[in-house]
Write a protein that holds these residues in place. Structure first.
Motif, PDB file in Angstrom:
ATOM      1  N   VAL A 159       0.836  -1.207   0.000  1.00 30.33           N
ATOM      2  CA  VAL A 159       0.000   0.000   0.000  1.00 30.33           C
ATOM      3  C   VAL A 159       0.870   1.255   0.000  1.00 30.33           C
ATOM      4  O   VAL A 159       0.622   2.196  -0.763  1.00 30.33           O
ATOM      5  N   VAL A 160       1.907   1.255   0.830  1.00 30.85           N
ATOM      6  CA  VAL A 160       2.805   2.413   0.876  1.00 30.85           C
ATOM      7  C   VAL A 160       3.521   2.585  -0.460  1.00 30.85           C
ATOM      8  O   VAL A 160       3.632   3.698  -0.982  1.00 30.85           O
ATOM      9  N   LEU A 161       3.996   1.498  -1.037  1.00 28.36           N
ATOM     10  CA  LEU A 161       4.684   1.556  -2.324  1.00 28.36           C
ATOM     11  C   LEU A 161       3.771   2.098  -3.424  1.00 28.36           C
ATOM     12  O   LEU A 161       4.173   2.959  -4.207  1.00 28.36           O
ATOM     13  N   LEU A 162       2.549   1.614  -3.478  1.00 28.14           N
ATOM     14  CA  LEU A 162       1.599   2.101  -4.482  1.00 28.14           C
ATOM     15  C   LEU A 162       1.242   3.565  -4.263  1.00 28.14           C
ATOM     16  O   LEU A 162       1.096   4.328  -5.227  1.00 28.14           O
ATOM     17  N   SER A 163       1.124   3.974  -3.014  1.00 27.67           N
ATOM     18  CA  SER A 163       0.814   5.380  -2.720  1.00 27.67           C
ATOM     19  C   SER A 163       1.948   6.296  -3.153  1.00 27.67           C
ATOM     20  O   SER A 163       1.706   7.367  -3.726  1.00 27.67           O
TER      21      SER A 163
END
Length: 101
Positions: free
Chosen positions: A85-89
């Protein structure tokens, strides 16, 4: 059916590597990624749901059933999905903020 679920949940299939190829190919890959950025919020929500489910299962195993090892496995998997999720954000923010390389 498994292939359809994989394409539904794995966002990295839709993007190209911008570090390989000539400068023209890198620019084209970056433009492709910028065009595909509109799908990232949907993938972020999906992976947030996965993260929530893993932590819910971990809590269920730990507090209700008293199973420590399966709970720890669920918490570790939930942490990994949270990292996605952090990577995609970060990728979505980057592609929104910087129009060209």
């Amino acid at each position: 059916m498994l292939r359809l679920w994989w394409r539904f949940s794995w966002p990295f299939l839709y993007f190209r590597d911008c570090t390989q190829g000539s400068s023209l190919e890198r620019v084209q890959s970056y433009r492709h990624n910028r065009a595909m950025r509109r799908y990232l919020p949907g993938f972020i929500v999906k992976w947030m749901v996965f993260t929530t489910l893993w932590f819910a299962f971990g809590t269920l195993f730990d507090e209700v059933a008293g199973l420590v090892i399966p709970a720890a496995c669920c918490f570790v998997t939930g942490t990994w999905t949270g990292i996605v999720v952090v990577l995609l954000s970060v990728a979505w923010t980057w592609l929104e903020r910087f129009p060209e390389l």
